[in-house]
Design a protein around this motif. Structure first.
Motif, PDB file in Angstrom:
ATOM      1  N   ALA A 136       1.734   6.603  -7.117  1.00  0.00           N
ATOM      2  CA  ALA A 136       0.446   7.054  -7.662  1.00  0.00           C
ATOM      3  C   ALA A 136       0.591   8.406  -8.354  1.00  0.00           C
ATOM      4  O   ALA A 136       1.258   9.312  -7.832  1.00  0.00           O
TER       5      ALA A 136
ATOM      6  N   ARG B 118       1.042   4.079  -2.989  1.00  0.00           N
ATOM      7  CA  ARG B 118       0.855   5.517  -2.729  1.00  0.00           C
ATOM      8  C   ARG B 118       2.014   6.323  -3.293  1.00  0.00           C
ATOM      9  O   ARG B 118       1.837   7.386  -3.855  1.00  0.00           O
ATOM     10  N   ARG B 119       3.212   5.772  -3.135  1.00  0.00           N
ATOM     11  CA  ARG B 119       4.421   6.497  -3.553  1.00  0.00           C
ATOM     12  C   ARG B 119       4.447   6.726  -5.074  1.00  0.00           C
ATOM     13  O   ARG B 119       4.932   7.744  -5.540  1.00  0.00           O
TER      14      ARG B 119
ATOM     15  N   THR C 160       0.845  -1.204   0.000  1.00  0.00           N
ATOM     16  CA  THR C 160       0.000   0.000   0.000  1.00  0.00           C
ATOM     17  C   THR C 160       0.875   1.247   0.000  1.00  0.00           C
ATOM     18  O   THR C 160       0.581   2.210  -0.694  1.00  0.00           O
ATOM     19  N   ALA C 161       1.938   1.212   0.785  1.00  0.00           N
ATOM     20  CA  ALA C 161       2.828   2.374   0.826  1.00  0.00           C
ATOM     21  C   ALA C 161       3.456   2.610  -0.547  1.00  0.00           C
ATOM     22  O   ALA C 161       3.537   3.745  -1.018  1.00  0.00           O
TER      23      ALA C 161
END
Lengths: 130, 269
Positions: B122, B119-120, B115-116
């Protein structure tokens, strides 16, 4: 500058089939794809052992590297043999070789030194005996 | 029959709301691509026969450049296709699990990382930029043909040494320009990654590849970035620039090999 006409503009020289990229314009070369799918992307230790594959991928890389070195030689370019700033995958291999050679050297030196020590000691003992 | 299949992973994405897999995509074994979901994530996978993708078979196949090309392109094609459905994390070629349950367990286990990472990356896209030079364009001017008084042997050695030095000078000059180009491009990127120069035979080029980098560029700056590459190509006429992309974020989803811990800490929360 003095760029002569027989220099092959580097890319798009082959007619190999290329993947269309996501948003269209640029197709992807095999070299681009291989360097990404083999070297990049997240590594997860799956069930089927990847460590072995890493080794195999390395041998492929080395083989490709050797092919390019041979080609460079054919073209009379051997600067890579001397150029310390060589900035290619070759450097890794050369560095690895160098490291191994140094290590072997150290090990041999170490053993040699011990032997010399032994000789000296023995010599001294012998002198004492006399 | 299930025993003869393994699950090949292509990418990890956020689980799609409608749960449908990327349509019409086929994978490395021409198998239909599907999704395995868990923990709000989806792995883009395909079932591949062990007789072709088991450990021994893979090892043999990897020695075969034609097989490797076909399969690597297929792997890339699926990852690329999956980007049409949202942000993806590309997985390294040849990530294989015995079955889907094992994939679900892995997704669960690594959920926070994934998930991290999603996000990075995106809203950002990877672009590749390569720079090629003809070494001759960077050679020093041959203004002083040295000597004439030396013996032929000495003259030869001197000439060899001069050639070598000229090559080094040329390489340095070309590298300096490449670094200037990289600095300009990096100003538009949130992250950069350097790749080694590509194999000349494989990539079919002559001369030197003095730059082979990836840039993670905010989507809003895509056009500015590619335009900058064109500009730089004009500003440095002795350098041939080539841009490739947009790529799935291959070069920006794996944590640095030796700083895994540090990378995880600095990941934005």
């Amino acid at each position: 500058m003095n760029q002569s006409s027989d220099w092959n503009p580097p890319v798009r020289r082959t007619g190999a089939a290329r993947e269309p990229a996501r948003r269209g314009a640029e197709p992807s070369s095999l070299a681009d794809i291989l360097e990404r799918v083999l070297d990049k992307g997240i590594v997860i230790a799956g069930d089927i052992q990847i460590n072995l594959l890493d080794i195999e991928l390395l041998t492929i890389k080395i083989r490709l590297l050797v092919a390019s070195v041979d080609r460079a030689k054919e073209m009379g370019i051997d600067w890579w043999e001397h150029d310390p700033s060589l900035s290619s995958g070759a450097r890794d291999v050369l560095e690895e070789n160098e490291r191994l050679r140094r290590r072997v050297g150290e090990l041999e030196d170490g053993r040699g030194a011990h032997r010399e020590d032994d000789h000296e000691t023995h010599g001294a003992e012998r002198e004492d005996e006399r | 029959m299930n025993g003869s299949l393994a699950t090949w992973l292509y990418a990890v994405t956020a689980a799609p709301e409608d749960g449908t897999p990327p349509r019409g995509l086929t994978g490395v074994a021409d198998e239909p691509v599907r999704l395995v979901e868990s923990a709000g994530l989806a792995a883009v996978v395909g079932s591949v026969p062990l007789e072709d993708f088991g450990e021994d078979a893979l090892r043999d196949h990897l020695e075969d450049l034609e097989w490797l090309e076909r399969t690597a392109r297929a792997h890339h094609r699926v990852i690329n296709g999956a980007t049409g459905h949202g942000q993806v994390i590309p997985l390294r070629f040849a990530t294989l699990y015995h079955d889907d349950d094992r994939v679900r367990a892995m997704l669960q286990e690594r959920r926070d990382d994934f998930t991290a990472t999603l996000r990075r990356v995106a809203g950002r896209t990877e672009w590749g930029v390569k720079a090629y030079v003809d070494p001759r364009s960077f050679l020093p001017d041959p203004d002083e043909p040295t000597g004439g008084e030396e013996s032929p042997g000495t003259a030869y050695l001197l000439r060899r040494r001069a050639q070598r030095q000229d090559q080094e000078t040329a390489h340095l000059r070309a590298t300096e320009q490449a670094e200037a180009i990289h600095a300009s491009l990096a100003a538009l990127a949130v992250a950069t990654a350097a790749h080694p120069p590509q194999d000349t035979a494989l990539a079919a080029y002559e001369g030197w590849m003095v730059l082979n980098n990836s840039y993670l560029v905010p989507d809003a700056l895509d056009e500015e970035f590619t335009a900058l590459v064109t500009d730089l190509g004009e500003r440095y006429p002795a350098i041939t620039l080539e841009v490739s992309g947009p790529w799935p974020p291959y070069s920006f989803t794996a944590p640095p090999k030796r700083a895994e811990e540090a990378q995880q800490e600095e990941t934005p929360s």
